[in-house]
Write a protein that holds these residues in place. Structure first.
Motif, PDB file in Angstrom:
ATOM      1  N   GLY A  68       0.736  -1.041   0.115  1.00 11.77           N
ATOM      2  CA  GLY A  68      -0.215   0.047  -0.030  1.00 11.77           C
ATOM      3  C   GLY A  68       0.875   1.103   0.060  1.00 11.77           C
ATOM      4  N   ASN A 124      -1.100   4.302   1.350  1.00 11.11           N
ATOM      5  CA  ASN A 124      -2.701   4.211   1.590  1.00 11.11           C
ATOM      6  C   ASN A 124      -2.976   4.109   2.746  1.00 11.11           C
ATOM      7  N   CYS A 173      -4.619   9.308   1.881  1.00 15.11           N
ATOM      8  CA  CYS A 173      -3.379   8.727   1.344  1.00 15.11           C
ATOM      9  C   CYS A 173      -2.644   9.915   1.704  1.00 15.11           C
ATOM     10  N   TRP A 222      -6.798   4.252  -5.569  1.00 16.31           N
ATOM     11  CA  TRP A 222      -6.706   3.481  -4.272  1.00 16.31           C
ATOM     12  C   TRP A 222      -8.082   3.817  -3.742  1.00 16.31           C
ATOM     13  N   GLN A 223      -8.834   4.445  -4.204  1.00 16.49           N
ATOM     14  CA  GLN A 223     -10.175   4.951  -3.636  1.00 16.49           C
ATOM     15  C   GLN A 223      -9.995   5.653  -2.374  1.00 16.49           C
ATOM     16  N   CYS A 224      -8.847   6.526  -2.065  1.00 21.40           N
ATOM     17  CA  CYS A 224      -9.032   7.469  -0.897  1.00 21.40           C
ATOM     18  C   CYS A 224      -9.680   8.515  -1.434  1.00 21.40           C
TER      19      CYS A 224
END
Length: 177
Positions: A58, A78, A83, A114-116
């Motif tokens: 990550g 992540n 992030c 990363w969908q942060c």
């Protein structure tokens, strides 16, 4: 300027250390505006720390290159909803030319992949010019302070006793321009 972005590998570690040190420490760092030489001496990073960042799940060290030459880098991790953005460095003689902005946009693209939902960083809170730079790019001061790691030479040798970090945060959306 046509930049190429890629994730760092172990072979990149020596060049990353040289770049980061040149952006923040020593006389060469004074060629740029990100120098910490007036309040920190010693190292900014070491090869072992960079290797850990590259190997950690990550986590990536993102490189910006042109014609095979390393111009800038940053570390992304992540942490769940956010992030973490750190180790942001641009070669001192190239600072102010837009390379950092392009790297930050690429870092935000990675964080979104990363969908942060946000980027977070820590900045030494006496760095008013640097904090203003990040504020112009959408970061806000959170008021959350963290102690500077006095006594841990891995992070430098403080030249003053009032250093601490502040967390800056930027909400992310699909538009990173």
């Amino acid at each position: 300027m046509g930049l190429h972005f890629r994730n760092a590998a172990a072979a990149d570690i020596p060049a990353i250390v040289v770049l980061v040190e040149s952006a923040y420490r020593g006389q060469v760092s004074r060629a740029g505006w990100t120098t910490e030489a007036d309040f920190l001496d010693g190292q900014r990073i070491d090869a072992m720390g960079v290797a850990e960042d590259i190997a950690k799940p990550g986590s990536v060290v993102l490189l910006a290159e042109q014609d095979g030459h390393l111009l800038a880098c940053c570390h992304l991790e992540n942490t769940g909803q956010a992030c973490y953005f750190g180790m942001f460095s641009v070669a001192p003689h190239l600072q102010g030319g837009g390379i950092g902005k392009q790297l930050m946009q690429e870092a935000e693209r990675v964080a979104l992949a990363w969908q942060c939902s946000a980027m977070e960083m820590t900045v030494i809170d006496i760095r008013d010019e640097l904090i203003a730079f990040y504020e112009r790019r959408g970061y806000v001061r959170t008021g959350i302070k963290q102690p500077f790691p006095y006594g841990d030479a891995r992070f430098g040798i403080p030249l003053r006793d009032d250093l601490r970090f502040e967390v800056l945060r930027k909400p992310l959306s699909g538009d990173t321009a």
